[in-house]
Design a protein around this motif. Structure first.
Motif, PDB file in Angstrom:
ATOM      1  N   SER A 203       0.648  -1.057   0.207  1.00 16.75           N
ATOM      2  CA  SER A 203      -0.235   0.291  -0.121  1.00 16.75           C
ATOM      3  C   SER A 203       0.511   1.255  -0.426  1.00 16.75           C
ATOM      4  N   TYR A 204       2.271   1.075   0.525  1.00 16.57           N
ATOM      5  CA  TYR A 204       2.789   2.820   0.768  1.00 16.57           C
ATOM      6  C   TYR A 204       4.268   1.926  -0.373  1.00 16.57           C
ATOM      7  N   HIS A 205       3.992   1.648  -0.433  1.00 14.02           N
ATOM      8  CA  HIS A 205       5.469   1.167  -1.611  1.00 14.02           C
ATOM      9  C   HIS A 205       6.418   2.306  -1.829  1.00 14.02           C
ATOM     10  N   ASP A 206       5.867   3.685  -2.467  1.00 11.87           N
ATOM     11  CA  ASP A 206       6.686   4.980  -2.706  1.00 11.87           C
ATOM     12  C   ASP A 206       7.022   5.142  -0.835  1.00 11.87           C
ATOM     13  N   ILE A 207       6.742   5.242  -0.525  1.00 12.19           N
ATOM     14  CA  ILE A 207       7.463   5.114   1.320  1.00 12.19           C
ATOM     15  C   ILE A 207       8.154   4.273   1.656  1.00 12.19           C
ATOM     16  N   LEU A 208       8.363   3.534   1.051  1.00 14.83           N
ATOM     17  CA  LEU A 208       9.049   1.871   1.600  1.00 14.83           C
ATOM     18  C   LEU A 208      10.562   2.192   0.231  1.00 14.83           C
ATOM     19  N   LEU A 209      10.437   2.698  -0.173  1.00 15.86           N
ATOM     20  CA  LEU A 209      11.264   2.308  -1.209  1.00 15.86           C
ATOM     21  C   LEU A 209      12.193   3.351  -1.143  1.00 15.86           C
ATOM     22  N   ALA A 210      11.974   4.906  -0.310  1.00 17.46           N
ATOM     23  CA  ALA A 210      13.261   5.787  -0.193  1.00 17.46           C
ATOM     24  C   ALA A 210      13.920   4.984   1.713  1.00 17.46           C
ATOM     25  N   ASP A 211      13.389   4.429   1.875  1.00 18.49           N
ATOM     26  CA  ASP A 211      13.761   3.510   2.946  1.00 18.49           C
ATOM     27  C   ASP A 211      14.648   2.027   2.723  1.00 18.49           C
ATOM     28  N   SER A 212      14.496   1.488   2.254  1.00 14.47           N
ATOM     29  CA  SER A 212      14.241   0.243   2.104  1.00 14.47           C
ATOM     30  C   SER A 212      15.043  -0.645   0.795  1.00 14.47           C
ATOM     31  N   SER A 213      15.451  -1.463   0.510  1.00 18.47           N
ATOM     32  CA  SER A 213      15.654  -2.201  -0.751  1.00 18.47           C
ATOM     33  C   SER A 213      15.429  -2.126  -2.201  1.00 18.47           C
ATOM     34  N   ILE A 214      14.952  -1.704  -3.416  1.00 18.70           N
ATOM     35  CA  ILE A 214      14.300  -2.243  -4.140  1.00 18.70           C
ATOM     36  C   ILE A 214      13.683  -3.710  -4.609  1.00 18.70           C
ATOM     37  N   SER A 215      14.357  -4.323  -4.164  1.00 17.56           N
ATOM     38  CA  SER A 215      14.918  -6.052  -4.314  1.00 17.56           C
ATOM     39  C   SER A 215      13.674  -6.124  -2.809  1.00 17.56           C
ATOM     40  N   PHE A 216      13.379  -5.743  -1.833  1.00 18.47           N
ATOM     41  CA  PHE A 216      12.585  -5.929  -1.095  1.00 18.47           C
ATOM     42  C   PHE A 216      11.445  -5.837  -1.167  1.00 18.47           C
ATOM     43  N   TYR A 217      11.282  -4.725  -1.931  1.00 26.53           N
ATOM     44  CA  TYR A 217       9.275  -4.303  -2.473  1.00 26.53           C
ATOM     45  C   TYR A 217       9.303  -5.809  -3.784  1.00 26.53           C
ATOM     46  N   GLU A 218      10.454  -5.717  -4.861  1.00 27.91           N
ATOM     47  CA  GLU A 218       9.926  -6.195  -5.859  1.00 27.91           C
ATOM     48  C   GLU A 218       9.369  -7.985  -4.719  1.00 27.91           C
ATOM     49  N   GLY A 219      10.116  -8.523  -4.046  1.00 31.10           N
ATOM     50  CA  GLY A 219       9.460  -9.350  -3.712  1.00 31.10           C
ATOM     51  C   GLY A 219       8.081  -9.607  -2.965  1.00 31.10           C
ATOM     52  N   ILE A 220       8.000  -8.609  -1.731  1.00 31.45           N
ATOM     53  CA  ILE A 220       7.081  -8.013  -1.362  1.00 31.45           C
ATOM     54  C   ILE A 220       5.780  -8.372  -2.927  1.00 31.45           C
ATOM     55  N   LYS A 221       6.148  -7.917  -4.125  1.00 37.00           N
ATOM     56  CA  LYS A 221       5.185  -7.774  -5.087  1.00 37.00           C
ATOM     57  C   LYS A 221       4.554  -8.860  -5.049  1.00 37.00           C
ATOM     58  N   ALA A 222       6.119  -9.690  -5.866  1.00 35.36           N
ATOM     59  CA  ALA A 222       5.538 -11.097  -6.332  1.00 35.36           C
ATOM     60  C   ALA A 222       5.548 -12.034  -4.768  1.00 35.36           C
ATOM     61  N   TYR A 223       5.169 -11.979  -3.701  1.00 34.76           N
ATOM     62  CA  TYR A 223       4.830 -12.539  -2.398  1.00 34.76           C
ATOM     63  C   TYR A 223       2.950 -12.275  -2.806  1.00 34.76           C
ATOM     64  N   ARG A 224       2.646 -11.051  -2.877  1.00 32.61           N
ATOM     65  CA  ARG A 224       1.332 -10.922  -3.141  1.00 32.61           C
ATOM     66  C   ARG A 224       0.793 -11.185  -4.766  1.00 32.61           C
ATOM     67  N   ASN A 225       1.643 -11.115  -5.098  1.00 29.22           N
ATOM     68  CA  ASN A 225       0.786 -11.600  -6.595  1.00 29.22           C
ATOM     69  C   ASN A 225       1.053 -13.355  -7.203  1.00 29.22           C
ATOM     70  N   ARG A 226       1.792 -14.460  -5.573  1.00 29.78           N
ATOM     71  CA  ARG A 226       1.981 -15.297  -5.384  1.00 29.78           C
ATOM     72  C   ARG A 226       2.881 -16.097  -6.319  1.00 29.78           C
ATOM     73  N   GLU A 227       3.962 -15.530  -6.240  1.00 35.22           N
ATOM     74  CA  GLU A 227       5.300 -15.851  -7.342  1.00 35.22           C
ATOM     75  C   GLU A 227       5.931 -16.119  -5.988  1.00 35.22           C
ATOM     76  N   TYR A 228       6.291 -17.037  -5.254  1.00 31.99           N
ATOM     77  CA  TYR A 228       6.725 -17.509  -4.317  1.00 31.99           C
ATOM     78  C   TYR A 228       8.574 -18.095  -4.734  1.00 31.99           C
ATOM     79  N   ARG A 229       8.240 -18.759  -5.537  1.00 32.03           N
ATOM     80  CA  ARG A 229       9.570 -18.356  -5.808  1.00 32.03           C
ATOM     81  C   ARG A 229      10.510 -17.425  -6.202  1.00 32.03           C
ATOM     82  N   ASP A 230       9.279 -16.306  -7.415  1.00 33.65           N
ATOM     83  CA  ASP A 230      10.517 -14.909  -7.386  1.00 33.65           C
ATOM     84  C   ASP A 230      10.169 -14.567  -6.031  1.00 33.65           C
ATOM     85  N   ALA A 231       9.631 -14.676  -5.148  1.00 30.55           N
ATOM     86  CA  ALA A 231       8.663 -13.557  -3.835  1.00 30.55           C
ATOM     87  C   ALA A 231      10.550 -14.355  -3.050  1.00 30.55           C
TER      88      ALA A 231
END
Length: 133
Positions: A22-50
């Motif tokens: 929900s708050y990806h713009d805020i998180l991108l300022a404080d954490s890595s892009i790879s973590f955010y991409e992992g969250i997106k993949a997890y939410r999309n049920r792409e667990y291996r990618d996550a």
């Protein structure tokens, strides 16, 4: 075999995941892009990618990614259950000060043999030697 459960922490993880998406713009300022991409993949049920994204984020020193990798191997809802690997990730996150990882480490280690615990510690030590952050 039924996995040891920590219902409060499960709720916590899903709240964090919802917040992260929900708050990806805020998180991108404080954490890595790879973590955010992992969250997106997890939410999309792409667990291996996550898991791949979280692994990259863990290599960058992200403690939450280490913890989530442990959870993914621990509960089997997204990856196959592997308690040795889960304990390794919980140890890595706990050593970096994440309290919830310490709690999971304690709970899971009670279900494991000494040989399994030693194997997880060995893997954590090897991982630390390769990706010290």
């Amino acid at each position: 075999m039924k996995a040891f459960q920590f219902p409060k922490f499960q709720k916590f993880i899903f709240i964090i995941l919802a917040f992260a998406v929900s708050y990806h713009d805020i998180l991108l300022a404080d954490s890595s892009i790879s973590f955010y991409e992992g969250i997106k993949a997890y939410r999309n049920r792409e667990y291996r990618d996550a898991a791949d994204w979280f692994n990259q984020s863990a290599k960058e020193g992200d403690v939450e990614a280490m913890f989530l990798l442990g959870r993914m191997h621990y509960d089997g809802s997204s990856l196959s259950i592997n308690y040795v690997t889960a304990l390794m990730w919980f140890e890595l996150a706990a050593l970096r000060g994440l309290r919830s990882a310490r709690n999971y480490y304690r709970g899971l280690s009670k279900k494991m043999s000494q040989n399994e615990i030693q194997e997880a510690k060995k893997l954590a030590k090897e991982w630390n030697a390769s990706f010290k952050k």
